[in-house]
Design a protein around this motif. Sequence first.
Motif, PDB file in Angstrom:
ATOM      1  N   MET A 345       0.831  -1.201   0.000  1.00 21.25           N
ATOM      2  CA  MET A 345       0.000   0.000   0.000  1.00 21.25           C
ATOM      3  C   MET A 345       0.869   1.256   0.000  1.00 21.25           C
ATOM      4  O   MET A 345       1.897   1.307   0.671  1.00 21.25           O
ATOM      5  CB  MET A 345      -0.930   0.015   1.212  1.00 21.25           C
ATOM      6  CG  MET A 345      -1.842   1.233   1.254  1.00 21.25           C
ATOM      7  SD  MET A 345      -3.016   1.195   2.617  1.00 21.25           S
ATOM      8  CE  MET A 345      -4.268   0.095   1.929  1.00 21.25           C
ATOM      9  N   THR A 354       5.630   3.872   0.292  1.00 27.21           N
ATOM     10  CA  THR A 354       4.777   2.752   0.679  1.00 27.21           C
ATOM     11  C   THR A 354       4.737   2.585   2.189  1.00 27.21           C
ATOM     12  O   THR A 354       5.670   2.986   2.905  1.00 27.21           O
ATOM     13  CB  THR A 354       5.295   1.434   0.066  1.00 27.21           C
ATOM     14  OG1 THR A 354       6.630   1.196   0.512  1.00 27.21           O
ATOM     15  CG2 THR A 354       5.249   1.476  -1.446  1.00 27.21           C
ATOM     16  N   GLU A 373      -2.107  -3.526  -0.155  1.00 29.95           N
ATOM     17  CA  GLU A 373      -3.193  -2.804  -0.817  1.00 29.95           C
ATOM     18  C   GLU A 373      -4.378  -3.759  -0.970  1.00 29.95           C
ATOM     19  O   GLU A 373      -4.254  -4.820  -1.580  1.00 29.95           O
ATOM     20  CB  GLU A 373      -2.743  -2.307  -2.200  1.00 29.95           C
ATOM     21  CG  GLU A 373      -3.812  -1.570  -2.971  1.00 29.95           C
ATOM     22  CD  GLU A 373      -4.399  -0.420  -2.168  1.00 29.95           C
ATOM     23  OE1 GLU A 373      -5.582  -0.540  -1.775  1.00 29.95           O
ATOM     24  OE2 GLU A 373      -3.681   0.582  -1.931  1.00 29.95           O
ATOM     25  N   LEU A 379      -5.083  -1.852  -6.602  1.00 30.58           N
ATOM     26  CA  LEU A 379      -4.160  -2.971  -6.757  1.00 30.58           C
ATOM     27  C   LEU A 379      -3.920  -3.282  -8.229  1.00 30.58           C
ATOM     28  O   LEU A 379      -2.773  -3.486  -8.663  1.00 30.58           O
ATOM     29  CB  LEU A 379      -4.736  -4.194  -6.040  1.00 30.58           C
ATOM     30  CG  LEU A 379      -3.830  -5.400  -5.805  1.00 30.58           C
ATOM     31  CD1 LEU A 379      -2.646  -5.035  -4.940  1.00 30.58           C
ATOM     32  CD2 LEU A 379      -4.632  -6.534  -5.152  1.00 30.58           C
ATOM     33  N   ASN A 382      -1.795  -0.547  -9.794  1.00 30.01           N
ATOM     34  CA  ASN A 382      -0.394  -0.675  -9.377  1.00 30.01           C
ATOM     35  C   ASN A 382       0.311  -1.786 -10.148  1.00 30.01           C
ATOM     36  O   ASN A 382       1.482  -1.657 -10.512  1.00 30.01           O
ATOM     37  CB  ASN A 382      -0.319  -0.964  -7.877  1.00 30.01           C
ATOM     38  CG  ASN A 382      -0.694   0.232  -7.026  1.00 30.01           C
ATOM     39  OD1 ASN A 382      -0.842   1.348  -7.521  1.00 30.01           O
ATOM     40  ND2 ASN A 382      -0.852  -0.008  -5.736  1.00 30.01           N
TER      41      ASN A 382
END
Length: 442
Positions: A345, A354, A373, A379, A382
């Motif tokens: 995350m 992070t 996350e 997610l 990312n």
Amino acid sequence: MTTRTLIKSLAAATDGPVSVSGWVETVRDQKKVQFVVLRDETGAVQLVSPRSFDEEGAATATEVSEAISALAQGTFVTVTGELKHDERVKLGGVEIKVASIDVAAPAIAETPIADDSGIDKRMDWRFLDLRVPKNALIFRIQTTLLHAWRSYWYENDFVEIFTPKLMASASESKAELFRIDYFEGSAYLAQSPQFFKQMAQPAGFGRVFEVGPAFRADPSFTSRHATEFTSVDAEISWIRSHEDVMTMHEELLVRGFQAVKDKHGDEIKALFDIDLQVPTAPFPRIPLAEAKEIVASRGYEVPRADDDMDPEGERQIAAHVAETFGHEFVFLTDYAASIRPFYHMRHADDETLTNSYDLIFNGVEISTGAQREHRVDVLTANAVEKGLDPEELSGYLDFFRYGVPAHGGFGMGLARVLMLMLRLPNLRETTYLFRGPTRLEP
């Protein structure tokens, strides 16, 4: 038949008949008396056998004396005799006068390794190397450490899981995968239980742990890398940030170190010359950017093109923490998103950082942890940003489509913890049977 007595129990036993079993460590075959040091898994004891003489004063052979004379180092035997307490005996204050010897398995007289053998030679003959008390103690310490960790997890309502080690796709980096034939297709050896321990969170388990093998196709020949290692993993739900993971992590380590010190502290001092320190919580926490500034102030610039720390930087920040806080552990926090996996995350107010950490112990990284996350849209984005195909991750992403709490966890190398705890120079020392790029035996 006399029941076998462990050597560690002899000091508390009464004088009289006794039976012990173990392997021969040394033999002193003297003119008037024979001595044998016998060792088992719990300690060593002196065996004594006075020689018999005829009327002219010449030594006469007996079944026992001939058996002792024929003993080679490493021979496994069962000995019966008379236990006698004698404070003059340096080895435990007891000795056994031999009545009979039963050889279970003779050994070749010339052993292939010696006290000064190199580590590769010792690994070739690991079963002999592990007879050395110092080396054997490592794995008793490991047992105590793991028992303490499991006790912590059990008391705090964690669920133990055993995740598959055969996988259809990567759990971490595709560059470090072992690919194997799997029936009509291919499979990969798991680099970590990451995806599966996360799966336990939408399953509603709340808190899980696993101690199991992991595999990395990493051609490193350093003292701290292995291609197969034991990974210690934990994952917890309903966290507020990675701070909750760090708190759990440090509590776990304190519990383990205390158990090791309580049970093995004296042995560790005697064999490793270490006064084992139980760390105090909370451990120091330093954001990575600040850690790099501290390292630079000590005269070392991290020579990396990315945003990560290097091994020398880890040693430097550990030295700073030892000098400033008197602590052997430090959490380096807030790593850049550019060098962290897609499932870490990111900061709510800074997408470049992070909610993650590395745990440094005595100058070496032993663990990575993070808040994960859990929002499937973030997610997925990312993953795409990292160049990953969401279709290949569809099974993983499904975990997050049916409800999942905020969660996080860590993975930690067991052998590294032991290596650094005992100030050993190489991971091979704390691995029962080491596997590296050039070692598949024994």
